[in-house]
Design a protein around this motif. Structure first.
Motif, PDB file in Angstrom:
ATOM      1  N   UNK A   1     -31.842  -0.175  40.633  1.00 15.44           N
ATOM      2  CA  UNK A   1     -30.407  -0.169  40.343  1.00 15.44           C
ATOM      3  C   UNK A   1     -30.063   0.805  39.223  1.00 15.44           C
ATOM      4  N   UNK A   2     -30.895   0.856  38.191  1.00 14.10           N
ATOM      5  CA  UNK A   2     -30.666   1.807  37.103  1.00 14.10           C
ATOM      6  C   UNK A   2     -30.782   3.241  37.593  1.00 14.10           C
ATOM      7  N   UNK A   3     -31.749   3.523  38.451  1.00 12.98           N
ATOM      8  CA  UNK A   3     -31.853   4.870  39.034  1.00 12.98           C
ATOM      9  C   UNK A   3     -30.597   5.225  39.814  1.00 12.98           C
ATOM     10  N   UNK A   4     -30.077   4.249  40.553  1.00 12.65           N
ATOM     11  CA  UNK A   4     -28.856   4.480  41.323  1.00 12.65           C
ATOM     12  C   UNK A   4     -27.675   4.783  40.391  1.00 12.65           C
ATOM     13  N   UNK A   5     -27.521   4.013  39.330  1.00 16.03           N
ATOM     14  CA  UNK A   5     -26.407   4.227  38.405  1.00 16.03           C
ATOM     15  C   UNK A   5     -26.532   5.558  37.684  1.00 16.03           C
ATOM     16  N   UNK A   6     -27.730   5.896  37.228  1.00 11.73           N
ATOM     17  CA  UNK A   6     -27.934   7.165  36.519  1.00 11.73           C
ATOM     18  C   UNK A   6     -27.742   8.335  37.467  1.00 11.73           C
TER      19      UNK A   6
ATOM     20  N   UNK B   1     -25.875   8.498  40.143  1.00  7.81           N
ATOM     21  CA  UNK B   1     -24.460   8.640  40.439  1.00  7.81           C
ATOM     22  C   UNK B   1     -23.698   9.261  39.290  1.00  7.81           C
ATOM     23  N   UNK B   2     -24.077   8.952  38.061  1.00  5.46           N
ATOM     24  CA  UNK B   2     -23.397   9.503  36.894  1.00  5.46           C
ATOM     25  C   UNK B   2     -23.655  10.992  36.769  1.00  5.46           C
ATOM     26  N   UNK B   3     -24.865  11.415  37.026  1.00  5.81           N
ATOM     27  CA  UNK B   3     -25.192  12.817  36.859  1.00  5.81           C
ATOM     28  C   UNK B   3     -24.611  13.696  37.962  1.00  5.81           C
ATOM     29  N   UNK B   4     -24.290  13.122  39.097  1.00  6.64           N
ATOM     30  CA  UNK B   4     -23.796  13.953  40.185  1.00  6.64           C
ATOM     31  C   UNK B   4     -22.280  13.983  40.282  1.00  6.64           C
ATOM     32  N   UNK B   5     -21.568  13.209  39.486  1.00  5.83           N
ATOM     33  CA  UNK B   5     -20.113  13.201  39.566  1.00  5.83           C
ATOM     34  C   UNK B   5     -19.484  13.756  38.299  1.00  5.83           C
ATOM     35  N   UNK B   6     -20.093  14.760  37.705  1.00  5.72           N
ATOM     36  CA  UNK B   6     -19.552  15.355  36.492  1.00  5.72           C
ATOM     37  C   UNK B   6     -18.504  16.400  36.833  1.00  5.72           C
ATOM     38  N   UNK B   7     -17.514  16.553  35.946  1.00  7.56           N
ATOM     39  CA  UNK B   7     -16.483  17.566  36.146  1.00  7.56           C
ATOM     40  C   UNK B   7     -17.030  18.926  35.756  1.00  7.56           C
ATOM     41  N   UNK B   8     -16.539  19.956  36.380  1.00  5.00           N
ATOM     42  CA  UNK B   8     -16.988  21.304  36.073  1.00  5.00           C
ATOM     43  C   UNK B   8     -16.391  22.303  37.039  1.00  5.00           C
ATOM     44  N   UNK B   9     -16.947  23.487  37.024  1.00  4.70           N
ATOM     45  CA  UNK B   9     -16.511  24.554  37.917  1.00  4.70           C
ATOM     46  C   UNK B   9     -17.512  24.630  39.054  1.00  4.70           C
ATOM     47  N   UNK B  10     -17.040  24.569  40.281  1.00  9.30           N
ATOM     48  CA  UNK B  10     -17.910  24.564  41.445  1.00  9.30           C
ATOM     49  C   UNK B  10     -18.181  25.994  41.897  1.00  9.30           C
ATOM     50  N   UNK B  11     -19.443  26.327  42.046  1.00  6.01           N
ATOM     51  CA  UNK B  11     -19.847  27.642  42.540  1.00  6.01           C
ATOM     52  C   UNK B  11     -20.538  27.442  43.870  1.00  6.01           C
ATOM     53  N   UNK B  12     -20.069  28.133  44.862  1.00 11.05           N
ATOM     54  CA  UNK B  12     -20.677  28.071  46.183  1.00 11.05           C
ATOM     55  C   UNK B  12     -21.624  29.264  46.296  1.00 11.05           C
ATOM     56  N   UNK B  13     -22.908  29.016  46.130  1.00 15.90           N
ATOM     57  CA  UNK B  13     -23.890  30.097  46.126  1.00 15.90           C
ATOM     58  C   UNK B  13     -24.268  30.462  47.555  1.00 15.90           C
ATOM     59  N   UNK B  14     -24.550  31.731  47.770  1.00 18.12           N
ATOM     60  CA  UNK B  14     -24.877  32.222  49.104  1.00 18.12           C
ATOM     61  C   UNK B  14     -26.359  32.045  49.393  1.00 18.12           C
ATOM     62  N   UNK B  15     -26.697  32.222  50.636  1.00 16.93           N
ATOM     63  CA  UNK B  15     -28.086  32.133  51.073  1.00 16.93           C
ATOM     64  C   UNK B  15     -28.868  33.347  50.568  1.00 16.93           C
ATOM     65  N   UNK B  16     -30.180  33.218  50.362  1.00 18.77           N
ATOM     66  CA  UNK B  16     -30.966  34.373  49.938  1.00 18.77           C
ATOM     67  C   UNK B  16     -30.956  35.466  51.001  1.00 18.77           C
ATOM     68  N   UNK B  17     -30.867  36.683  50.560  1.00 15.87           N
ATOM     69  CA  UNK B  17     -30.883  37.811  51.475  1.00 15.87           C
ATOM     70  C   UNK B  17     -29.504  38.275  51.858  1.00 15.87           C
ATOM     71  N   UNK B  18     -28.508  37.444  51.683  1.00 14.74           N
ATOM     72  CA  UNK B  18     -27.142  37.839  51.996  1.00 14.74           C
ATOM     73  C   UNK B  18     -26.495  38.315  50.703  1.00 14.74           C
ATOM     74  N   UNK B  19     -25.839  39.436  50.766  1.00 17.03           N
ATOM     75  CA  UNK B  19     -25.243  40.015  49.574  1.00 17.03           C
ATOM     76  C   UNK B  19     -23.730  39.947  49.684  1.00 17.03           C
ATOM     77  N   UNK B  20     -23.095  39.368  48.677  1.00 12.63           N
ATOM     78  CA  UNK B  20     -21.644  39.314  48.621  1.00 12.63           C
ATOM     79  C   UNK B  20     -21.163  40.368  47.655  1.00 12.63           C
ATOM     80  N   UNK B  21     -20.063  40.964  47.970  1.00 16.10           N
ATOM     81  CA  UNK B  21     -19.470  41.948  47.079  1.00 16.10           C
ATOM     82  C   UNK B  21     -17.998  42.066  47.373  1.00 16.10           C
ATOM     83  N   UNK B  22     -17.261  42.466  46.369  1.00 15.00           N
ATOM     84  CA  UNK B  22     -15.836  42.625  46.540  1.00 15.00           C
ATOM     85  C   UNK B  22     -15.360  43.663  45.535  1.00 15.00           C
ATOM     86  N   UNK B  23     -14.502  44.579  45.960  1.00 11.77           N
ATOM     87  CA  UNK B  23     -13.971  45.547  45.004  1.00 11.77           C
ATOM     88  C   UNK B  23     -13.067  44.842  43.993  1.00 11.77           C
ATOM     89  N   UNK B  24     -13.177  45.216  42.742  1.00 12.96           N
ATOM     90  CA  UNK B  24     -12.394  44.565  41.702  1.00 12.96           C
ATOM     91  C   UNK B  24     -12.023  45.561  40.614  1.00 12.96           C
TER      92      UNK B  24
END
Length: 157
Positions: free
Chosen positions: A39-44, A46-69
């Motif tokens: 139960x303690x493992x479950x509570x800990x 759940x706490x570590x995975x529901x933190x607020x922050x900025x979400x980054x969607x990382x790409x798969x290895x070998x695929x290159x993303x780029x955009x002119x800026x």
């Protein structure tokens, strides 16, 4: 049947002490500990995975993303602080007034460009938390995308 006394009577060992009503609870104590631990493992977890922050969607290895800026920020760590160079100005991440000035300048530049992507050139020694702070600052400033560039070997761009 009469015992002949060839073998001694069976001893109860540790169970001869204490109240007889508590003996089942003592036998179940290790299993109760395992359930509490799970139960303690479950509570800990759940706490570590529901933190607020900025979400980054990382790409798969070998695929290159780029955009002119048009918006480029350079992030460099020093001994006691981290500097952000943007639009020929230097900003310190540890100073609140410097961060607010960076946010104002970035929001001004984002509003004037049609491509709302910020390219961040960061040194590998920059702390991940500081990169998250820069990404959230860019999000508050109106940038739609933040591109963290990687150093590619063999490329002459």
């Amino acid at each position: 049947m009469i015992p002949w006394g060839w073998k001694p009577e069976r001893s109860e060992g540790i169970w001869r002490y204490g109240l007889p009503a508590l003996k089942p609870f003592a036998a179940a104590a290790p299993w109760i500990c395992i359930v509490i631990l799970l139960l303690l493992f479950h509570f800990i977890g759940g706490t570590l995975t529901t933190a607020k922050g900025v979400l980054f969607d990382l790409h798969e290895p070998g695929i290159s993303d780029g955009e002119p800026t048009d918006l480029v920020a350079l992030v460099m760590p020093l001994r006691h602080e981290t500097l952000v160079f943007f639009d020929d100005s230097r900003y310190m991440l540890s100073d609140a007034s410097s961060l607010s000035a960076l946010e104002e300048r970035l929001s001004e530049r984002v509003s004037r460009t049609e491509r709302k992507t910020l390219l961040v050139l960061a040194d590998r020694r920059v702390n991940g938390g500081e990169l998250m702070e820069i990404a959230s600052l860019a999000k508050r400033s109106g940038a739609e995308k933040v591109l963290f560039a990687e150093k590619s070997r063999g490329s002459k761009e």
